[in-house]
Design a protein around this motif. Structure first.
Motif, PDB file in Angstrom:
ATOM      1  N   LEU A  29      64.300  70.707  -0.262  1.00 48.98           N
ATOM      2  CA  LEU A  29      63.048  71.353  -0.857  1.00 48.98           C
ATOM      3  C   LEU A  29      62.823  72.728  -1.235  1.00 48.98           C
ATOM      4  CD1 LEU A  29      60.954  69.951   2.323  1.00 48.98           C
ATOM      5  CD2 LEU A  29      61.205  68.903   0.339  1.00 48.98           C
ATOM      6  N   SER A  32      58.881  77.235  -1.052  1.00 47.85           N
ATOM      7  CA  SER A  32      57.478  77.136  -0.315  1.00 47.85           C
ATOM      8  C   SER A  32      57.104  75.736   0.308  1.00 47.85           C
ATOM      9  CB  SER A  32      56.590  77.235  -1.719  1.00 47.85           C
ATOM     10  OG  SER A  32      56.883  76.463  -2.657  1.00 47.85           O
ATOM     11  N   GLU A  33      57.873  74.738  -0.225  1.00 48.42           N
ATOM     12  CA  GLU A  33      57.859  73.329   0.558  1.00 48.42           C
ATOM     13  C   GLU A  33      58.280  73.390   1.728  1.00 48.42           C
ATOM     14  OE1 GLU A  33      57.977  71.320  -3.936  1.00 48.42           O
ATOM     15  OE2 GLU A  33      59.635  70.904  -2.563  1.00 48.42           O
ATOM     16  N   ARG A  34      59.343  74.167   2.027  1.00 48.60           N
ATOM     17  CA  ARG A  34      60.217  74.252   3.408  1.00 48.60           C
ATOM     18  C   ARG A  34      59.314  74.791   4.404  1.00 48.60           C
ATOM     19  NH1 ARG A  34      65.146  75.626   0.502  1.00 48.60           N
ATOM     20  NH2 ARG A  34      64.751  77.703   1.013  1.00 48.60           N
ATOM     21  N   THR A  65      51.435  73.068  -3.859  1.00 52.51           N
ATOM     22  CA  THR A  65      52.727  73.041  -3.320  1.00 52.51           C
ATOM     23  C   THR A  65      52.711  71.938  -2.031  1.00 52.51           C
ATOM     24  OG1 THR A  65      53.076  75.538  -3.744  1.00 52.51           O
ATOM     25  CG2 THR A  65      54.149  74.374  -1.659  1.00 52.51           C
ATOM     26  N   ARG A  68      53.241  68.649  -3.788  1.00 53.54           N
ATOM     27  CA  ARG A  68      54.828  68.297  -4.157  1.00 53.54           C
ATOM     28  C   ARG A  68      55.474  68.260  -3.018  1.00 53.54           C
ATOM     29  NH1 ARG A  68      53.589  72.941  -7.469  1.00 53.54           N
ATOM     30  NH2 ARG A  68      54.815  74.588  -6.002  1.00 53.54           N
ATOM     31  N   PHE A  69      55.171  68.728  -1.670  1.00 52.47           N
ATOM     32  CA  PHE A  69      55.860  68.499  -0.436  1.00 52.47           C
ATOM     33  C   PHE A  69      55.581  66.979  -0.265  1.00 52.47           C
ATOM     34  CE2 PHE A  69      55.007  67.728   3.797  1.00 52.47           C
ATOM     35  CZ  PHE A  69      56.146  67.894   4.383  1.00 52.47           C
ATOM     36  N   TYR A  78      48.850  63.572  -0.353  1.00 52.95           N
ATOM     37  CA  TYR A  78      48.596  64.072   0.692  1.00 52.95           C
ATOM     38  C   TYR A  78      48.054  63.063   1.881  1.00 52.95           C
ATOM     39  CZ  TYR A  78      47.567  67.491   4.680  1.00 52.95           C
ATOM     40  OH  TYR A  78      47.156  68.020   5.714  1.00 52.95           O
TER      41      TYR A  78
END
Length: 298
Positions: A29, A32-34, A65, A68-69, A78
């Motif tokens: 990832l 920012s996704e982490r 973000t 995207r995660f 989401y």
């Protein structure tokens, strides 16, 4: 802090296949996704009650973000991610953080290691794709030759695979040397099978060998993390998403999970080969009979 060492809090102490999947995917990832992944791993039940805007605010990232995660994990958005998280938590196992710490007393080491192994095996069992398993067994049962490939800890699993399958009378070999592995990948062909074993699925030599083997016409069966380059290269992937802290101790749980998957493949292939194999195994058993010290009856 790595995903393997995250703790959930209070009544949220649940371990689920999705949480293990998130932990395993963290290295792939964006930074920012982490951050979002770490928050989800630490407080999954709280996330269930947060909107995308609220989760973005809690983690200090933007709403795109967070989206995207969710997409990086394979979800349409989401909302679907939260639904799957709720389902996963509902069916999850009690989560007890059992990684051994540097200050642990020796008497805690054995129960922690065993508990982590048991929990990891149950996670992998619950997540194993039966269709992929059936396809892998079919490829192995019909293979002209089987190459087991593993580097480092995974090399132990590759050797175990060879030890199990050679008894079936099938030409097979284990490659744990990267140079030999790459050379072998150039000489396999259609009808051959390569079992590529890697905890991370990101080792460059393993990826090169798998790619060359595919180009040579062989089927590649990967035992690896689901969201990894090796999984994407493989003909069939048997996912083992196990969260463990490889930065402190050498990977243990992934190796045990991979050994169990090899056992499943061995048993499945034996069943596919049928009665003629049973006769071969019985001959092998008689051959070893005189190599054992027999029990003396009192």
């Amino acid at each position: 802090m790595s995903g393997a060492r995250q703790k959930t809090s209070g009544d949220d102490a649940l371990r689920s296949p999705l949480l293990a999947r998130i932990a395993a995917a963290q290295d792939g990832l964006r930074k920012s996704e982490r951050t979002v992944a770490e928050f989800v791993l630490a407080q999954p039940s709280i996330v269930l009650n947060l909107s995308i805007a609220e989760l973005a605010a809690r983690t200090g990232v933007s709403q795109p973000t967070v989206a995207r995660f969710a997409a990086a994990l394979g979800f349409s958005g989401y909302r679907e991610f939260k639904l799957r998280l709720a389902q996963s938590l509902a069916s999850g196992l009690p989560f007890i953080h059992q990684d051994v710490g540097p200050d642990d007393a020796l008497e805690l080491v054995a129960p922690k290691v065993f508990d982590r192994a048991i929990g990891g095996l149950i996670d992998v069992r619950n997540h194993l794709d039966s269709a992929a398993l059936a396809r892998a067994v079919k490829l192995l049962a019909k293979a002209r030759r089987i190459d087991f490939c593993g580097i480092g800890n995974s090399g132990i699993v590759a050797l175990d695979g060879q030890h199990k399958f050679f008894r079936y009378g099938m030409p097979c070999i284990a490659y744990i040397d990267t140079h030999a592995m790459l050379m072998a990948a150039t000489v396999v062909g259609r009808g051959d099978a390569v079992v590529a074993i890697s905890a991370t699925g990101r080792t460059t030599d393993m990826l090169a060998a798998a790619e060359i083997a595919r180009e040579s016409g062989a089927a590649v069966i990967a035992i690896t993390a689901s969201d990894s380059p090796l999984a994407r290269l493989a003909t069939v992937t048997l996912a083992a998403d196990v969260a463990e802290d490889a930065d402190i101790y050498s990977p243990m749980i992934s190796r045990i999970a991979h050994l169990a998957i090899v056992d499943v493949l061995a048993v499945g292939t034996a069943l596919a080969l049928g009665p003629p194999l049973l006769k071969r195994l019985e001959r092998g058993k008689r051959t070893l009979h005189d190599k054992r010290v027999h029990r003396v009856e009192s």
